[in-house]
Design an enzyme around this catalytic site. Structure first.
Site: not given
Length: 389
Positions: A49, A103, A175, A200
């Site tokens: 984590r 997005y 982004d 992607k």
């Protein structure tokens, strides 16, 4: 290992961020699946984590090298990367300026969640410097963009965004998913934080879900301070798969760039296509800007069918190209933004943004151009015959 700034991109993809196999001298990174590590007599107290397992830590270095930044982090999804970055630099009473079109996941996160945190936001009216200036407020802390945009492939001027950010002491974020590090390196233009849906182009095979962030050591530290408390880390097996995928990133993306440009030119001449949106075409409104700040024009494009051709009939007639929600895999995919990413908008809102029912987003893969054209020609023929009938 030599300094990464002296390396070619394929060398970075292949070698930077490897985990050395000290025991067996294997040619690839070993996979460390442990979720529990020693805490006494060790240099680093590792915990999944905390984003610092051996595979997580090494992959962050590859991401940083690809984006020309000091540091990188890997997340469980693209939206985990987006949300962690925004929340790390915004708190109650702050304001963020966001590009007009983003997005859908990012848009929904801002609209649905920021009010709960007391964070204010403004979406710009356009992409020009005046649009961003008009959106600024005295309490603005972050400016956030996405270029090329989805689905119309509009380009935002990164030097302009950097100038505004520095002038008003803002943290600039982008982004960079649609471009990938192969086609665009925003840090070279002064952007502070570069975000990717690594699902992607970085993953590239439509089989993993991940996010990535590249920034300075200082900014990554601030993101990490929040992220370790929220827990958006990625499993080490997926980290290992992503590192494997990144080895071919430049090869894949350059092939997709070539295919997309060829397909954009072919579609541009087709009588059943009303308009093509691709920044590599000279009639694209942002062609000059794209040429200035991009090294390639991506494998993404959109095109609008003439009104007499039904988009659903056309897509359902495709035999090779898949109707699919995601993008940037080695296989070509297509979708209707009006029925997917922008379905929550009213018809009037979609029209205002230039998104018609006949607009299709095409993620170009690595197939042979002749096969993609043959598939399109078949679909056009079927759709045209149905309309005539």
């Amino acid at each position: 290992m030599a300094k990464t700034e002296n390396m070619g991109v394929n060398t970075i993809c292949t070698h930077v961020g490897e985990v050395a196999d000290e025991q067996f001298k294997g040619a690839i990174s070993p996979l460390y699946m442990s979720s529990s590590y020693a805490y006494e007599n060790v240099d680093i107290k590792r915990y999944p984590r905390y984003f610092n397992t051996p595979n997580q830590e090494a992959l962050g270095k590859k991401i940083a090298a690809l984006e020309h930044t000091e540091a990188g982090m890997i997340f469980g999804s693209g939206m985990a990367a987006v949300s962690h970055c925004l929340l790390a630099f915004l708190q109650k009473g702050d304001h963020v300026v966001l590009q007009k079109t983003l997005y859908g996941g990012t848009y929904n996160f801002v609209v649905e969640e920021f009010g709960k945190f007391g964070i204010e936001y403004t979406f710009t009216n356009g992409f020009a410097e005046e649009d961003f200036r008009n959106a600024l407020q005295d309490n603005s802390k972050v400016i956030y963009v996405e270029t090329p945009s989805n689905p119309l492939m509009l380009i935002t001027d990164l030097e302009m965004i950097t100038r505004l950010a520095k002038e008003h002491d803002l943290v600039s974020m982008i982004d960079n998913t649609f471009a990938s590090p192969i086609n665009q390196n925003p840090a070279d233009f002064g952007i502070d934080i570069v975000i990717h849906s690594a699902t992607k182009y970085m993953g590239g095979h439509s089989d993993i879900c991940a996010g990535a962030v590249a920034a300075s050591d200082e900014h990554i530290e601030q993101i990490w301070n929040l992220s370790k408390n929220i827990g958006g880390s990625l499993s080490d097996y997926t980290v290992w798969l992503l590192e494997r995928s990144l080895k071919t990133l430049a090869l894949r993306v350059k092939a997709q760039n070539r295919n997309a440009k060829k397909m954009a030119k072919w579609l541009h001449k087709h009588p059943l296509v009303k308009k093509v949106y691709y920044p590599g075409l000279k009639d694209h409104p942002d062609y000059t800007l794209a040429k200035k700040q991009m090294k390639g024009y991506t494998g993404m494009l959109s095109f609008e069918l003439i009104p007499t051709v039904n988009a659903e009939t056309f897509m359902q007639s495709l035999q090779l190209i898949k109707q699919s929600m995601s993008l940037a895999g080695v296989e070509s995919t297509i979708l209707s933004p009006a029925k997917t990413s922008h379905t929550l908008l009213s018809a009037e809102e979609r029209t205002h943004q230039g998104i018609s029912d006949g607009l299709l987003r095409f993620s170009v893969g690595i197939e042979e151009k002749k096969d993609l054209i043959a598939d399109f020609e078949h679909a056009f023929e079927v759709a045209a015959k149905k309309e005539i009938a």
